[in-house]
Write an enzyme that holds these catalytic residues in place. Structure first.
Site, PDB file in Angstrom:
ATOM      1  N   TYR A 130     -46.001  52.374   2.560  1.00 36.32           N
ATOM      2  CA  TYR A 130     -45.592  53.773   2.423  1.00 36.32           C
ATOM      3  C   TYR A 130     -44.343  53.768   1.567  1.00 36.32           C
ATOM      4  CZ  TYR A 130     -48.415  55.895   6.202  1.00 36.32           C
ATOM      5  OH  TYR A 130     -49.429  56.400   6.976  1.00 36.32           O
ATOM      6  N   ASP A 159     -52.567  59.353   0.832  1.00 35.32           N
ATOM      7  CA  ASP A 159     -52.940  60.646   1.439  1.00 35.32           C
ATOM      8  C   ASP A 159     -51.852  61.192   2.353  1.00 35.32           C
ATOM      9  OD1 ASP A 159     -53.071  59.088   3.732  1.00 35.32           O
ATOM     10  OD2 ASP A 159     -55.262  59.075   3.825  1.00 35.32           O
ATOM     11  N   HIS A 246     -57.851  59.049   6.443  1.00 32.96           N
ATOM     12  CA  HIS A 246     -56.822  58.647   7.406  1.00 32.96           C
ATOM     13  C   HIS A 246     -57.332  58.873   8.847  1.00 32.96           C
ATOM     14  CE1 HIS A 246     -52.382  57.671   6.918  1.00 32.96           C
ATOM     15  NE2 HIS A 246     -52.510  57.652   8.234  1.00 32.96           N
TER      16      HIS A 246
HETATM   17  C1  LIG Z   1     -52.872  55.558  15.691  1.00 34.53           C
HETATM   18  C2  LIG Z   1     -53.132  55.414  14.209  1.00 34.53           C
HETATM   19  C3  LIG Z   1     -52.095  54.996  13.367  1.00 34.53           C
HETATM   20  C4  LIG Z   1     -52.323  54.882  11.999  1.00 34.53           C
HETATM   21  N1  LIG Z   1     -51.314  54.421  11.181  1.00 34.53           N
HETATM   22  C5  LIG Z   1     -51.525  54.254   9.858  1.00 34.53           C
HETATM   23  C6  LIG Z   1     -50.514  53.740   9.004  1.00 34.53           C
HETATM   24  O1  LIG Z   1     -49.416  53.404   9.447  1.00 34.53           O
HETATM   25  N2  LIG Z   1     -50.794  53.617   7.675  1.00 34.53           N
HETATM   26  C7  LIG Z   1     -52.008  53.974   7.155  1.00 34.53           C
HETATM   27  O2  LIG Z   1     -52.231  53.845   5.956  1.00 34.53           O
HETATM   28  N3  LIG Z   1     -53.001  54.440   7.957  1.00 34.53           N
HETATM   29  C8  LIG Z   1     -52.782  54.590   9.272  1.00 34.53           C
HETATM   30  N4  LIG Z   1     -53.804  55.056  10.074  1.00 34.53           N
HETATM   31  C9  LIG Z   1     -55.129  55.345   9.496  1.00 34.53           C
HETATM   32  C10 LIG Z   1     -56.006  54.086   9.521  1.00 34.53           C
HETATM   33  O3  LIG Z   1     -55.564  53.116   8.616  1.00 34.53           O
HETATM   34  C11 LIG Z   1     -57.452  54.430   9.125  1.00 34.53           C
HETATM   35  O4  LIG Z   1     -57.456  55.129   7.902  1.00 34.53           O
HETATM   36  C12 LIG Z   1     -58.214  55.233  10.192  1.00 34.53           C
HETATM   37  O5  LIG Z   1     -57.776  54.920  11.486  1.00 34.53           O
HETATM   38  C13 LIG Z   1     -59.707  54.958  10.054  1.00 34.53           C
HETATM   39  O6  LIG Z   1     -60.437  55.736  10.942  1.00 34.53           O
HETATM   40  P1  LIG Z   1     -60.991  55.215  12.381  1.00 34.53           P
HETATM   41  O7  LIG Z   1     -59.795  55.202  13.290  1.00 34.53           O
HETATM   42  O8  LIG Z   1     -61.978  56.249  12.713  1.00 34.53           O
HETATM   43  O9  LIG Z   1     -61.573  53.840  12.169  1.00 34.53           O
HETATM   44  C14 LIG Z   1     -53.594  55.194  11.458  1.00 34.53           C
HETATM   45  C15 LIG Z   1     -54.628  55.605  12.310  1.00 34.53           C
HETATM   46  C16 LIG Z   1     -54.406  55.707  13.669  1.00 34.53           C
HETATM   47  C17 LIG Z   1     -55.545  56.123  14.566  1.00 34.53           C
END
Ligand SMILES: Cc1cc2nc3c(=O)[nH]c(=O)nc-3n(C[C@H](O)[C@H](O)[C@H](O)COP(=O)(O)O)c2cc1C
Length: 355
Positions: A130, A159, A246
């Protein structure tokens, strides 16, 4: 009793986790239309199996940006890791992925510093960044650390110029004692002295250009959903794109990742690798994403559930369940190798151009 599918891990994690953290994990933005679509779109797609194919040997091995991996399923950057994995944090995730030869994307916001995660890893790692034009000094510092620690690509999340509003978890966020961000201990201040977290509304393509000048590692953009941005990504020299919304947590009512995938695959026309995350819960989901042109998928919440339930072992088992389901689905679909999986495997719908 050991869970037999990813959904059973979800329920066990719900029972185990602090309600505020549970709300945070499960939330999507606003009305959660995209969150639901991520699943519904996979369920809508129908498979078109071929019969009388020798499927006695199934091969899941592939490469991601040239790095060999044992399967086209990796770990998406997410956290905080909690429950049974609270002490070990993301090092548990790294051990789980490594045990299966799967790739892990570690996140900027991890509780454990990226060097500790690399120390625990036995498989390949990418680092999710980030940053914004106001935190370039900090971004360069992080990227140099990631290079030194052996990470093999930088994944820029595009995003999240600001964070989406998650109604479901808004009122309970303060109930939880969030772990400090291990990567940002002794971090350089923002370039303009502003109080700021790691992302920032000012990130643009110029920042991607700049990032390319300060690292020798390939860049991957995470969060692209349209052909226009996919083309721009290629023009700016990125090596990979993660089609992602995301996990439905940013702009609500955007398309399910699997629905956005064909547009991006068409636009890049083989000039960079394309991956998908969002809603992958079954081996058949992985198969559909591969059929529509993804080179690999990443999973977010399911791995967090596994970690919450039984630490590294649980996360490994979640990945094993998905791997075994993919193997089974490939056999039943008459597609024993990844190269035999093509667009003719999914039924044509107006949104998915298939043969
Ligand atoms: C609790 C949580 C924290 C997340 N933190 C980040 C993050 O720090 N950076 C990021 O690029 N995506 C983050 N994401 C998004 C995930 O990388 C990913 O895009 C997403 O969880 C995929 O969908 P799914 O949970 O249905 O597999 C986060 C998702 C969740 C559920």
């Amino acid at each position: 009793m050991q869970p037999i599918n990813v959904f059973e891990y979800e329920e066990l994690a719900r029972q185990r986790l602090h309600p505020a953290l549970w709300n945070n994990y499960s939330a999507g933005a606003n009305d959660e239309v995209t969150l639901r679509e991520n699943r519904a779109a996979f369920e809508r797609l129908q498979l078109r199996p071929r019969m009388l194919v020798d499927v006695s040997h199934i091969d899941l091995r592939t490469t991601l940006l040239g790095t060999p991996v044992a399967m086209p399923i990796g770990v998406a950057p997410s956290g905080p890791v909690d429950g049974a994995a609270r002490e070990e944090g993301e090092c548990a995730t790294a051990r789980a992925a490594g045990a299966l030869g799967a790739l892990m994307i570690a996140n900027t916001g991890s509780a454990r510093p990226l060097e500790d995660i690399a120390g625990a890893a036995t498989g390949p790692l990418w680092f999710q960044l980030y940053f914004s034009s106001r935190t370039r000094t900090r971004a360069e510092w992080l990227v140099q650390r990631a290079e030194k620690a052996g990470y093999q690509a930088i994944v820029v999340t595009v995003d999240s110029p600001v964070f989406g509003y998650k109604d479901r978890s808004e009122r309970t966020e303060d109930w939880f004692d969030w772990p400090p961000l291990g990567n940002l201990i002794d971090a350089p201040p923002t370039d303009d002295g502003s109080e700021e977290d790691n992302n920032g509304a000012a990130i643009t393509w110029a920042d991607i250009e700049w990032l390319r000048t300060v690292t020798r590692l390939p860049l991957v953009l995470k969060g692209v959903l349209t052909e226009g941005d996919a083309r721009l990504g290629v023009e700016h020299g990125v090596a990979g794109i993660v089609v992602s919304n995301h996990g439905g947590r940013q702009l609500d009512t955007v398309a399910a990742s699997i629905d956005a995938l064909p547009e991006v695959v068409d636009a890049v026309a083989g000039q960079c690798e394309v991956y998908l995350d969002g809603g992958v819960r079954r081996g058949t989901d992985v198969l559909k994403a591969l059929a529509l042109g993804a080179r690999a998928v990443f999973v977010g919440r399911p791995v967090l559930w596994g970690l919450a339930v039984s630490g590294a072992e649980g996360a490994q088992h979640v990945l094993e369940l998905l791997r075994d389901e993919l193997e089974l689905a490939m056999a039943l679909a008459g597609r024993p190798t990844l190269t035999s999986i093509d667009v003719s495997l999914v039924r044509s719908t107006p949104r998915h151009r298939t043969s």
